[in-house]
Design an enzyme around this catalytic site. Structure first.
Site, PDB file in Angstrom:
ATOM      1  N   HIS A  48       8.245   2.149   9.513  1.00  0.00           N
ATOM      2  CA  HIS A  48       9.443   2.939   9.806  1.00  0.00           C
ATOM      3  C   HIS A  48       9.533   3.353  11.267  1.00  0.00           C
ATOM      4  CE1 HIS A  48      10.572   3.051   5.643  1.00  0.00           C
ATOM      5  NE2 HIS A  48       9.475   3.682   5.274  1.00  0.00           N
ATOM      6  N   GLU A 161       2.900   5.120  -3.915  1.00  0.00           N
ATOM      7  CA  GLU A 161       4.172   5.827  -3.749  1.00  0.00           C
ATOM      8  C   GLU A 161       5.277   5.244  -4.621  1.00  0.00           C
ATOM      9  OE1 GLU A 161       5.285   5.507   0.385  1.00  0.00           O
ATOM     10  OE2 GLU A 161       4.552   3.450   0.542  1.00  0.00           O
ATOM     11  N   ASP A 187       8.461   8.942  -0.447  1.00  0.00           N
ATOM     12  CA  ASP A 187       8.839   7.837  -1.327  1.00  0.00           C
ATOM     13  C   ASP A 187       8.319   8.042  -2.739  1.00  0.00           C
ATOM     14  OD1 ASP A 187      10.463   6.202   0.236  1.00  0.00           O
ATOM     15  OD2 ASP A 187       8.748   5.290   1.243  1.00  0.00           O
TER      16      ASP A 187
END
Length: 276
Positions: A48, A161, A187
């Protein structure tokens, strides 16, 4: 060999505190890495964050290890998730860059965990290939020494996650070669049908987090978690988490700018006088 602060924390049975690097550039990576003597590791986020695997992560790792014997261990989170067929070559890129550990997001099955281990270890412990002329130099050793020591010194981390990952956490934790289960509360919350932490997770998600911690420790594995503040990190350390992210480059910068400007205008009571 250059120091491996994360493994030193493991051996001392102390929580290993770290920070997340989301912005690209060697100067940013170096600034974060030398910000505190309490840093055991930094995570270069190629999922990310804005740093590329090549040459971005490699350049950032060079900048971090160049700080000397007190540098934190540079780790890399690869872009590909456990749902992808691209994890193999991305793990290769991260480790060839000299990373001391690799983090793979959204791993949901023991089968995928075994594949990740194989891609992170040289034979006979895995199937990782050797050929980079740079990797051993980053570790300040020769090629033969790197081949001999890498399997024991590279930390293999996977993120739990997803709903399926939670259901299979016992089997995943039992996979030989997995060093750490990393909890991504954001998440994880979304995948379980809950809102993201604000700043703490929903009580039902918290129960799952504690179950993951227990599953990891039952198999003798480390358990890590992403936090967003020192206060939150202290709480997780007291709960027994082994690896704890305390802050991020962007988060710390924004908080510092806001806090200092708030102080400059005299706090909320004096802020109105400085509005334009």
């Amino acid at each position: 060999m250059t120091t491996h602060a994360l493994l030193q924390a493991f051996k001392a049975s102390k929580p290993a505190f770290g920070a997340w690097i989301t912005m690209p550039g060697v100067l940013n990576a170096r600034a974060v890495a030398q910000a505190s003597p309490h840093l055991s590791w930094v995570m270069i986020d190629c999922e990310h964050g804005l740093t590329s695997l090549q040459p971005g992560a490699a350049e950032s790792i060079q900048a971090i290890t160049g700080l000397g014997p007190n540098a934190p261990s540079p780790l890399v989170r690869i872009p590909a998730t456990g749902f992808s067929n691209s994890t193999s070559w991305q793990i290769k890129y991260a480790l060839d860059a000299g990373a001391r550990g690799v983090l793979v997001p959204m791993v949901s099955t023991a089968e995928k965990a075994r594949e990740i281990v194989a891609d992170s270890r040289f034979p006979p412990g895995g199937r990782r290939g050797f050929g980079s002329p740079f990797t051993h130099g980053v570790w300040s050793i020769n090629a033969a020494e790197y081949l001999k020591s890498a399997n024991e010194n590279v930390v293999v981390m996977i993120q739990i996650e997803t709903k399926e990952g939670v259901q299979n956490v016992g089997a995943i934790a039992a996979v030989d070669g997995i060093d750490c289960l990393f909890i991504g509360p954001y998440d994880l919350s979304l995948c379980l049908g809950y809102p993201p932490p604000s700043p703490d997770p929903h009580p039902d998600v918290e129960t799952v987090i504690q179950d993951i911690l227990k599953a990891a420790h039952k198999e003798g594995k480390k358990c890590a978690i992403y936090c967003t503040s020192g206060k939150q990190s202290l709480k997780r350390a007291e709960e027994g988490f082994d690896i704890i992210n305390v802050t991020s480059d962007v988060g710390a910068m924004a908080e510092s700018v806001a806090a200092n400007l708030n102080a400059a205008v005299g706090g909320e009571s004096g802020a109105a006088a400085f509005r334009y």
